[in-house]
Scaffold this active site. Structure first.
Site, PDB file in Angstrom:
ATOM      1  N   GLU A 134      63.792 -33.435  18.587  1.00  0.00           N
ATOM      2  CA  GLU A 134      64.480 -32.450  17.734  1.00  0.00           C
ATOM      3  C   GLU A 134      63.608 -31.210  17.552  1.00  0.00           C
ATOM      4  O   GLU A 134      64.108 -30.088  17.537  1.00  0.00           O
ATOM      5  CB  GLU A 134      64.832 -33.049  16.369  1.00  0.00           C
ATOM      6  CG  GLU A 134      65.793 -34.215  16.432  1.00  0.00           C
ATOM      7  CD  GLU A 134      67.076 -33.893  17.183  1.00  0.00           C
ATOM      8  OE1 GLU A 134      67.663 -32.822  16.958  1.00  0.00           O
ATOM      9  OE2 GLU A 134      67.483 -34.730  18.017  1.00  0.00           O
ATOM     10  N   TRP A 141      64.122 -29.203  20.520  1.00  0.00           N
ATOM     11  CA  TRP A 141      65.377 -28.433  20.475  1.00  0.00           C
ATOM     12  C   TRP A 141      65.134 -27.092  19.783  1.00  0.00           C
ATOM     13  O   TRP A 141      65.660 -26.058  20.188  1.00  0.00           O
ATOM     14  CB  TRP A 141      66.465 -29.188  19.690  1.00  0.00           C
ATOM     15  CG  TRP A 141      67.356 -30.059  20.514  1.00  0.00           C
ATOM     16  CD1 TRP A 141      67.339 -31.420  20.550  1.00  0.00           C
ATOM     17  CD2 TRP A 141      68.417 -29.645  21.413  1.00  0.00           C
ATOM     18  NE1 TRP A 141      68.310 -31.874  21.421  1.00  0.00           N
ATOM     19  CE2 TRP A 141      68.994 -30.811  21.955  1.00  0.00           C
ATOM     20  CE3 TRP A 141      68.928 -28.411  21.804  1.00  0.00           C
ATOM     21  CZ2 TRP A 141      70.052 -30.779  22.859  1.00  0.00           C
ATOM     22  CZ3 TRP A 141      69.982 -28.369  22.705  1.00  0.00           C
ATOM     23  CH2 TRP A 141      70.533 -29.545  23.223  1.00  0.00           C
ATOM     24  N   TRP A 187      90.394 -15.783  19.963  1.00  0.00           N
ATOM     25  CA  TRP A 187      90.362 -16.557  18.721  1.00  0.00           C
ATOM     26  C   TRP A 187      91.475 -16.095  17.802  1.00  0.00           C
ATOM     27  O   TRP A 187      91.985 -14.982  17.955  1.00  0.00           O
ATOM     28  CB  TRP A 187      88.998 -16.386  18.046  1.00  0.00           C
ATOM     29  CG  TRP A 187      87.842 -16.797  18.920  1.00  0.00           C
ATOM     30  CD1 TRP A 187      87.013 -15.964  19.616  1.00  0.00           C
ATOM     31  CD2 TRP A 187      87.399 -18.129  19.207  1.00  0.00           C
ATOM     32  NE1 TRP A 187      86.081 -16.708  20.309  1.00  0.00           N
ATOM     33  CE2 TRP A 187      86.296 -18.036  20.081  1.00  0.00           C
ATOM     34  CE3 TRP A 187      87.830 -19.401  18.808  1.00  0.00           C
ATOM     35  CZ2 TRP A 187      85.610 -19.148  20.559  1.00  0.00           C
ATOM     36  CZ3 TRP A 187      87.145 -20.517  19.285  1.00  0.00           C
ATOM     37  CH2 TRP A 187      86.050 -20.384  20.150  1.00  0.00           C
ATOM     38  N   ASN A 209      72.776 -32.433   9.823  1.00  0.00           N
ATOM     39  CA  ASN A 209      73.035 -31.988  11.199  1.00  0.00           C
ATOM     40  C   ASN A 209      74.365 -32.500  11.750  1.00  0.00           C
ATOM     41  O   ASN A 209      75.121 -31.758  12.370  1.00  0.00           O
ATOM     42  CB  ASN A 209      71.883 -32.430  12.111  1.00  0.00           C
ATOM     43  CG  ASN A 209      72.111 -31.982  13.539  1.00  0.00           C
ATOM     44  OD1 ASN A 209      72.251 -30.794  13.803  1.00  0.00           O
ATOM     45  ND2 ASN A 209      72.184 -32.930  14.465  1.00  0.00           N
ATOM     46  N   TRP A 233      83.523 -18.543  16.501  1.00  0.00           N
ATOM     47  CA  TRP A 233      82.278 -19.158  16.037  1.00  0.00           C
ATOM     48  C   TRP A 233      81.398 -18.176  15.273  1.00  0.00           C
ATOM     49  O   TRP A 233      80.627 -18.560  14.398  1.00  0.00           O
ATOM     50  CB  TRP A 233      81.493 -19.773  17.207  1.00  0.00           C
ATOM     51  CG  TRP A 233      81.138 -18.819  18.318  1.00  0.00           C
ATOM     52  CD1 TRP A 233      81.867 -18.556  19.426  1.00  0.00           C
ATOM     53  CD2 TRP A 233      79.947 -18.010  18.428  1.00  0.00           C
ATOM     54  NE1 TRP A 233      81.235 -17.630  20.223  1.00  0.00           N
ATOM     55  CE2 TRP A 233      80.049 -17.287  19.639  1.00  0.00           C
ATOM     56  CE3 TRP A 233      78.811 -17.828  17.638  1.00  0.00           C
ATOM     57  CZ2 TRP A 233      79.067 -16.391  20.073  1.00  0.00           C
ATOM     58  CZ3 TRP A 233      77.828 -16.942  18.062  1.00  0.00           C
ATOM     59  CH2 TRP A 233      77.957 -16.237  19.259  1.00  0.00           C
ATOM     60  N   TRP A 249      75.845 -23.226  16.743  1.00  0.00           N
ATOM     61  CA  TRP A 249      77.249 -22.767  16.742  1.00  0.00           C
ATOM     62  C   TRP A 249      77.787 -22.642  18.163  1.00  0.00           C
ATOM     63  O   TRP A 249      78.910 -23.040  18.440  1.00  0.00           O
ATOM     64  CB  TRP A 249      77.377 -21.434  15.979  1.00  0.00           C
ATOM     65  CG  TRP A 249      77.613 -21.712  14.527  1.00  0.00           C
ATOM     66  CD1 TRP A 249      76.670 -21.754  13.545  1.00  0.00           C
ATOM     67  CD2 TRP A 249      78.856 -22.077  13.917  1.00  0.00           C
ATOM     68  NE1 TRP A 249      77.251 -22.105  12.347  1.00  0.00           N
ATOM     69  CE2 TRP A 249      78.595 -22.299  12.549  1.00  0.00           C
ATOM     70  CE3 TRP A 249      80.156 -22.228  14.372  1.00  0.00           C
ATOM     71  CZ2 TRP A 249      79.591 -22.677  11.642  1.00  0.00           C
ATOM     72  CZ3 TRP A 249      81.158 -22.596  13.471  1.00  0.00           C
ATOM     73  CH2 TRP A 249      80.877 -22.808  12.128  1.00  0.00           C
TER      74      TRP A 249
HETATM   75  C1  LIG Z   1      76.177 -25.351  13.748  1.00  0.00           C
HETATM   76  C2  LIG Z   1      74.706 -25.642  13.525  1.00  0.00           C
HETATM   77  C3  LIG Z   1      73.922 -24.725  12.834  1.00  0.00           C
HETATM   78  C4  LIG Z   1      72.557 -24.974  12.637  1.00  0.00           C
HETATM   79  N1  LIG Z   1      71.804 -24.035  11.963  1.00  0.00           N
HETATM   80  C5  LIG Z   1      70.471 -24.243  11.792  1.00  0.00           C
HETATM   81  C6  LIG Z   1      69.667 -23.272  11.127  1.00  0.00           C
HETATM   82  O1  LIG Z   1      70.127 -22.189  10.726  1.00  0.00           O
HETATM   83  N2  LIG Z   1      68.339 -23.569  10.948  1.00  0.00           N
HETATM   84  C7  LIG Z   1      67.777 -24.736  11.398  1.00  0.00           C
HETATM   85  O2  LIG Z   1      66.578 -24.946  11.196  1.00  0.00           O
HETATM   86  N3  LIG Z   1      68.513 -25.641  12.053  1.00  0.00           N
HETATM   87  C8  LIG Z   1      69.834 -25.447  12.267  1.00  0.00           C
HETATM   88  N4  LIG Z   1      70.589 -26.394  12.912  1.00  0.00           N
HETATM   89  C9  LIG Z   1      69.913 -27.582  13.462  1.00  0.00           C
HETATM   90  C10 LIG Z   1      69.859 -28.809  12.534  1.00  0.00           C
HETATM   91  O3  LIG Z   1      71.125 -29.079  12.001  1.00  0.00           O
HETATM   92  C11 LIG Z   1      68.858 -28.666  11.399  1.00  0.00           C
HETATM   93  O4  LIG Z   1      67.613 -28.239  11.892  1.00  0.00           O
HETATM   94  C12 LIG Z   1      68.640 -29.995  10.662  1.00  0.00           C
HETATM   95  O5  LIG Z   1      69.864 -30.473  10.161  1.00  0.00           O
HETATM   96  C13 LIG Z   1      67.648 -29.804   9.532  1.00  0.00           C
HETATM   97  O6  LIG Z   1      67.471 -31.003   8.842  1.00  0.00           O
HETATM   98  P1  LIG Z   1      66.098 -31.793   8.917  1.00  0.00           P
HETATM   99  O7  LIG Z   1      64.964 -30.876   8.676  1.00  0.00           O
HETATM  100  O8  LIG Z   1      66.240 -32.969   8.021  1.00  0.00           O
HETATM  101  O9  LIG Z   1      66.084 -32.226  10.446  1.00  0.00           O
HETATM  102  P2  LIG Z   1      65.335 -33.394  11.218  1.00  0.00           P
HETATM  103  O10 LIG Z   1      66.395 -34.250  11.807  1.00  0.00           O
HETATM  104  O11 LIG Z   1      64.288 -34.050  10.415  1.00  0.00           O
HETATM  105  O12 LIG Z   1      64.672 -32.607  12.446  1.00  0.00           O
HETATM  106  C14 LIG Z   1      63.346 -32.077  12.373  1.00  0.00           C
HETATM  107  C15 LIG Z   1      63.341 -30.622  12.719  1.00  0.00           C
HETATM  108  O13 LIG Z   1      63.753 -30.428  14.067  1.00  0.00           O
HETATM  109  C16 LIG Z   1      64.486 -29.196  14.173  1.00  0.00           C
HETATM  110  N5  LIG Z   1      65.838 -29.515  14.611  1.00  0.00           N
HETATM  111  C17 LIG Z   1      66.538 -30.640  14.380  1.00  0.00           C
HETATM  112  N6  LIG Z   1      67.740 -30.587  14.994  1.00  0.00           N
HETATM  113  C18 LIG Z   1      67.795 -29.388  15.612  1.00  0.00           C
HETATM  114  C19 LIG Z   1      68.778 -28.728  16.402  1.00  0.00           C
HETATM  115  N7  LIG Z   1      69.937 -29.302  16.709  1.00  0.00           N
HETATM  116  N8  LIG Z   1      68.517 -27.487  16.836  1.00  0.00           N
HETATM  117  C20 LIG Z   1      67.336 -26.889  16.563  1.00  0.00           C
HETATM  118  N9  LIG Z   1      66.378 -27.469  15.827  1.00  0.00           N
HETATM  119  C21 LIG Z   1      66.595 -28.691  15.358  1.00  0.00           C
HETATM  120  C22 LIG Z   1      64.504 -28.574  12.790  1.00  0.00           C
HETATM  121  O14 LIG Z   1      63.426 -27.682  12.709  1.00  0.00           O
HETATM  122  C23 LIG Z   1      64.304 -29.782  11.896  1.00  0.00           C
HETATM  123  O15 LIG Z   1      63.752 -29.487  10.655  1.00  0.00           O
HETATM  124  C24 LIG Z   1      71.972 -26.159  13.141  1.00  0.00           C
HETATM  125  C25 LIG Z   1      72.768 -27.077  13.832  1.00  0.00           C
HETATM  126  C26 LIG Z   1      74.123 -26.824  14.023  1.00  0.00           C
HETATM  127  C27 LIG Z   1      74.961 -27.823  14.780  1.00  0.00           C
END
Ligand SMILES: Cc1cc2nc3c(=O)[nH]c(=O)nc-3n(C[C@H](O)[C@H](O)[C@H](O)COP(=O)(O)OP(=O)(O)OC[C@H]3O[C@@H](n4cnc5c(N)ncnc54)[C@H](O)[C@@H]3O)c2cc1C
Length: 484
Positions: free
Chosen positions: A278, A281, A309, A347, A365, A388
């Site tokens: 993650e 990502w 759209w 997420n 989107w 998105w």
């Molecule tokens: C539509 C959409 C919008 C999003 N907008 C953002 C946003 O504005 N800022 C943001 O930080 N993340 C975003 N994410 C990614 C992800 O949803 C969040 O990082 C995550 O939910 C944060 O929770 P956590 O810290 O508990 O994540 P954990 O599951 O603990 O993951 C650890 C870290 O990995 C990174 N990460 C995890 N999943 C993703 C992912 N899919 N893409 C990129 N990085 C990821 C984040 O930095 C996160 O804190 C988005 C995902 C989607 C589908």
């Protein structure tokens, strides 16, 4: 570079440990000043009770306290950085301004102008990698180009790290602390939230370096189960560190080092490597944004810009209902309630709500992306745009356009007992685990016995998913024609 006097400008790196710019300044000069600027260009348009400003404000206090413990202090100013920083640099007579690199297009542009302004005064501007393990040009395909698919990117990222473990080395601060410029006796107190024009209030989660570390320590105890638990919004399955990564109150190297150690010594189970993916990502999307800045306004894949759209008053009403959690799909509405009330969304639910907006309601989107940008505490351009465009199928390595999440089966699968829905949509709290995912399928008298009348206590569904799915497949058919 050897200097006698330097200035570290903090932006989204609000910590005083393992910090690239601070380390470089302290090892190259013997009088290091530190500044944070409340950027009026960013703050002025925000609502006066913005949760992120409260987080930043509390993190600034924590940073200043730590710098003071080390013998320095934080100068805090308000205004346009392009005016404030060169003026302060002149006032302090520093030879250079050091920062941790920021890769968002507007920040890149601002930093280029900053370098010019400082150079005109005979000062250097030094921008150092800190926010990511690998920058946009460090993980490349065999043909030396950027990746556009995640898995090969991740494999190349891991391979590069294995061949360059020193990339994760810490940038220590403590041992060079004698080089901080001490606080002057008349140093003003840090401005309060009211003084910077915001309403007083607590940050939405534990802020600052100590907040980040406490949350990380708590997560490390749960990390082994991350691979399973991370998909269930009612469970405490993820780290919630995204806000800390966004504002740099923790260090990405520290997180990756810990995850890797836990993978190596077996303490992280399978969860530690899933979690590391993650974090990769996050770097993948940062790389995509830096390499393809057109994604800010357009689809990653140009063929998808041909999609028409929904627009007009009906679309505006559908969009408003989505924003306010009034779609009639309980999981979507619960997720939007969580976002609106806390600034966080799990997420899995970001994927479900983004898919619902674009593929059930047919709304662009970019409108959803902007709404998330307004509300998310962890809002970050690269990850938000990437997420998105993934959900809308317009992005790189995105969900295929003909795969359309069913909001009811997502709900049955990821909130099987309805716990999350009950927490965020109390109007449905009395429904059973079987009824709660699609209340319109429950007989009206059964609902009435439980005190729920659709249209009064909870909305009827805005659209019928099967029909919406069909419309989406037609809408996206243009991609089939336009794509090579
Ligand atoms: C539509 C959409 C919008 C999003 N907008 C953002 C946003 O504005 N800022 C943001 O930080 N993340 C975003 N994410 C990614 C992800 O949803 C969040 O990082 C995550 O939910 C944060 O929770 P956590 O810290 O508990 O994540 P954990 O599951 O603990 O993951 C650890 C870290 O990995 C990174 N990460 C995890 N999943 C993703 C992912 N899919 N893409 C990129 N990085 C990821 C984040 O930095 C996160 O804190 C988005 C995902 C989607 C589908």
């Amino acid at each position: 570079m050897n200097m006698s006097n330097s200035l570290v400008w903090f932006r989204r790196d609000l910590r005083a440990f393992d910090h690239a710019a601070l380390h470089r300044a302290l090892t190259a000069s013997n009088r290091v000043h530190c500044v944070f600027v409340y950027d009026s260009g960013i703050l002025d348009p925000l609502p006066r009770d913005d949760r992120r400003v409260r987080f930043i404000h509390a993190s600034i206090a924590s940073l200043d306290a730590e710098l003071r413990r080390l013998g320095g202090h934080l100068i805090v100013r308000q205004g346009r950085p392009l005016e404030v920083v060169p003026a302060l640099a002149a006032e302090l007579g520093v030879e250079a301004v050091l920062v941790c690199a920021d890769y968002e297009p507007e920040a890149v542009e601002r930093d280029a102008q900053m370098a010019e302004r400082l150079a005109a005064d005979g000062r250097k501007f030094l921008s150092l990698k800190d926010q990511v393990v690998f920058e946009k040009d460090e993980v490349l395909t065999l043909a030396k180009g950027p990746f556009s698919v995640f898995t090969p990117y991740k494999n190349a990222w891991l391979k590069r790290l294995a061949s360059m473990p020193e990339t994760l080395a810490s940038y220590p601060v403590d041992q060079y602390a004698h080089n901080f410029a001490p606080p002057p006796l008349d140093a003003p107190a840090l401005p309060s939230l009211e003084e910077i024009g915001f309403a007083p209030g607590e940050p939405p989660l534990p802020a600052g370096m100590e907040g980040a570390e406490a949350m990380f320590e708590d997560f490390v105890r749960r990390i082994a189960d991350y691979g399973r638990a991370r998909d269930f919004p009612a469970q405490d399955g993820t780290s919630r560190l995204s806000v800390h990564l966004r504002f740099g109150t923790t260090s990405i190297r520290h997180l990756v080092r810990t995850a890797r150690q836990m993978m190596e010594n077996g303490a992280g189970g399978t969860g530690a490597s899933v979690w590391l993916s993650e974090l990769i990502w996050r770097e993948f999307y940062a790389m995509i944004l830096a390499r393809h800045p057109h994604v800010v306004h357009q689809s990653f894949k140009p063929a998808f810009d041909a999609i028409e759209w929904e627009s007009g008053m009906d679309a505006d009403e559908l969009f408003a209902a989505w924003c306010e959690g009034r779609t009639g799909y309980p999981l979507v509405d619960a997720a939007m309630a969580q976002l609106n009330r806390t600034g966080f969304m799990h997420n899995r639910l970001r994927m479900v709500t983004a898919s619902f907006l674009t593929k059930d309601l047919g709304i662009d989107w970019r409108r959803g992306e902007r709404y998330f940008a307004l509300k998310l505490n962890d809002y970050e351009l690269a990850s938000n745009n990437g997420g998105w465009q993934w959900a809308a199928s317009t992005g790189c390595d995105a969900q295929p356009w003909f795969r359309i999440f069913n909001p009811v089966s997502q709900s049955q699968r990821f909130d099987a007992h309805g716990e999350f829905i009950r927490e965020w949509v109390p109007a449905l709290a009395s429904l059973s685990a079987k009824e709660i995912h699609a209340p319109w399928l429950v007989a009206q008298d059964v609902l009435a016995d439980k005190g729920v009348v659709l249209g009064r206590d909870y909305p009827f569904p805005l659209v019928e998913h099967g029909a919406a799915r069909k419309r989406t497949l037609e809408r996206f058919a243009v991609v089939k024609k336009a794509a090579p």
